[in-house]
Scaffold this active site. Structure first.
Site, mmCIF file in Angstrom:
data_model
loop_
_atom_site.group_PDB
_atom_site.id
_atom_site.type_symbol
_atom_site.label_atom_id
_atom_site.label_comp_id
_atom_site.label_asym_id
_atom_site.label_seq_id
_atom_site.Cartn_x
_atom_site.Cartn_y
_atom_site.Cartn_z
ATOM 1 N N GLY A 43 5.414 3.071 0.093
ATOM 2 C CA GLY A 43 6.010 3.810 -1.026
ATOM 3 C C GLY A 43 5.038 3.855 -2.187
ATOM 4 C CB SER A 76 -0.907 0.005 1.235
ATOM 5 O OG SER A 76 -0.124 0.135 2.422
ATOM 6 C CE LYS A 77 -2.517 6.262 -2.714
ATOM 7 N NZ LYS A 77 -3.429 7.426 -2.705
ATOM 8 N NE ARG A 78 1.205 -0.290 6.304
ATOM 9 C CZ ARG A 78 0.140 -0.980 5.948
ATOM 10 N NH1 ARG A 78 -0.881 -0.350 5.364
ATOM 11 N NH2 ARG A 78 0.063 -2.283 6.145
#
Length: 478
Positions: A253, A249-251
């Site tokens: 990268g 996920s975005k966390r």
């Protein structure tokens, strides 16, 4: 003939895992002499995101994944769109109703919500309780004109089995699989119906998709059986995970594919890395050409375990590909990033072409270049304060600057070899270690303690800029 499809939904910008699935399908088709088809599954109109289809198609085009057919004959292929085929799904759904293999469900959202709350209160598994499946013909007739969905009548006994091409035998107890909606009240099919119908009509031989669709397997296998069709060979590839073991996920990268393009990854590097995200060639190779990947790819070498997506490994691989680019290709790839940063325009393009190659050996992302090369495009240098303090007031600095200004000014050929010669002559004349000249000169010319090779950097700056910056350094280092 092998026929595979990439079937994204235009409900957002494509995730890197989604594009990895497209790549696996494309490579499998190319390696087996088969066909690769793109089908836009756009029947969920409530979740449709404008522009996402364009981003999906641009992403696979950037990666070099061309497709082999489409609904328009002649000219460039266009993808299939399920929204243009709704009459086919409606006809098949109602045929199954007539055959008693599906039924109309008239339960309103309020009824379904109350059903779920009652199940939760009783601590029962939530799901549709099949009440409309038990309606008599007269009860169904009484609902004539009411909104309805069409649900598939799942078998209530036994198990559904399928031999997955990657995971082996998978089975589900039928009683635990709900009577899923096939056709929504707006006339659009759900994924389950449209997917099965199109895979059959488009003669798809192999389905390669993510593990998240394993739970849909019993619905699809039973739907194939109800229609009297042979299912394609199902292959579920492992999910991409973050280093912490959770779903990527975005966390962790960048995950949207367009982010990787904007960061300056090369298409060939991204292709190479994604091919190895869950598949192995069977040896220690990491840098592989497209031709090698196509030649060696096989479904039986896809892992059954989730694959950890390491951004650092991808960045390293991109750096390897950048190093291998011919200089002119590297320059052409870099220029758009410098233009976007506002430091390169038409009037200084020739100058930019001289300085860009200096960072080719070290840069990992093309988006790093504006910062790395920015000192070439400014008239005033902001020195690293800690480094400047180290050299300020040292006895040889003034003599060094004056000597180099004279030597560089007198050079007829301002080239790396000549620049190195007179610089080393100055070092010998001063009687100081090499670093006592090379380091403060680099600082004076770039404001930094690291960078390209000093003599190549000076040649690229040119005589006028170099002398002017050394004159300017007198006010900072003396």
């Amino acid at each position: 003939m092998v026929r595979v499809r990439y079937a994204p939904s235009p409900t957002g910008m494509p995730h890197v895992g989604n594009i990895r699935t497209a790549l696996f399908n494309w490579v499998f088709a190319r390696g087996s002499g088969g066909k690769f088809i793109v089908r836009i599954e756009d029947t969920d109109r409530n979740r449709y995101v404008p522009g996402s289809e364009e981003d999906i198609l641009a992403s696979i085009q950037w990666l070099g994944l061309d497709y082999d057919e489409g609904p328009i004959v002649g000219g460039p292929f266009a993808p299939y769109h399920q929204s243009e085929r709704t009459h086919i799904y409606q006809e098949i759904a109602h045929r199954l109703v007539d055959e008693g293999k599906a039924y109309k469900c008239f339960c309103t959202p309020e009824i379904l919500d109350a059903m779920r709350k009652e199940q939760e209160a009783r601590k029962q598994p939530t799901g549709y309780d099949r009440r409309c499946r038990r309606l008599s013909k007269d009860e169904v007739k009484a609902h004539e004109g009411d909104p309805y969905v069409v649900r598939f009548a799942m078998p209530l006994e036994g198990v559904t089995q399928y031999n997955d091409g990657i995971h082996g035998l998978i089975e589900f107890r039928n009683i635990l699989v709900d009577d899923f909606v096939m056709l929504k009240s707006d006339g659009y099919p759900t994924y389950h119906l449209a997917n099965v119908v199109d895979d059959h009509l488009m003669e798809i031989t192999h389905v390669i998709r993510g593990d998240e669709w394993i739970s849909s397997m019993p619905r699809h296998v039973q739907l194939y059986a109800a229609l009297g069709w042979e299912p394609p060979k199902l292959n579920h590839v492992p999910l991409l995970m973050g280093p912490d073991g959770s779903k990527l996920s975005k966390r962790h990268g960048a995950v949207q594919f367009s982010d990787f393009i904007q960061q300056g990854y090369l298409s060939d590097a991204m292709f190479n890395f994604l091919a190895l995200c869950g598949w192995s060639p069977g040896d220690e190779r990491e840098i592989m050409s497209r031709e090698e990947i196509i030649r060696d790819f096989s479904l039986d070498r896809i892992s059954t375990n989730p694959f950890v997506f390491h951004h650092d490994k991808l960045k390293w691989m991109n750096g390897q590909y950048i190093k291998r680019l011919p200089i002119d290709e590297f320059v052409e790839a870099a220029v758009p990033f410098l233009r976007k940063a506002g430091i390169v325009a038409e009037e200084n393009l020739d100058y930019a072409r001289k300085v860009i190659p200096l960072e080719q050996e070290k840069v990992k992302l093309l988006s790093e270049l504006p910062e790395l090369l920015s000192f070439f495009f400014t008239d005033r240098i902001a020195m690293d304060e800690a480094a400047a303090k180290k050299w300020q007031g040292m006895p040889h600095i003034g003599q060094m600057l004056d000597a180099l200004i004279r030597s560089y000014t007198d050079l007829e050929r301002f080239e790396p070899e000549e620049i190195e010669r007179v610089t080393r002559d100055t070092i010998a004349w001063l009687g100081v270690p090499n670093g006592h000249v090379i380091h403060p000169v680099r600082l004076a010319l770039s404001g930094r303690t690291t960078g390209p090779g000093l003599f190549e950097m000076i040649a690229a700056l040119g005589k006028e800029r170099t002398v002017a910056r050394l004159e300017q350094a007198k006010r900072s280092l003396l």
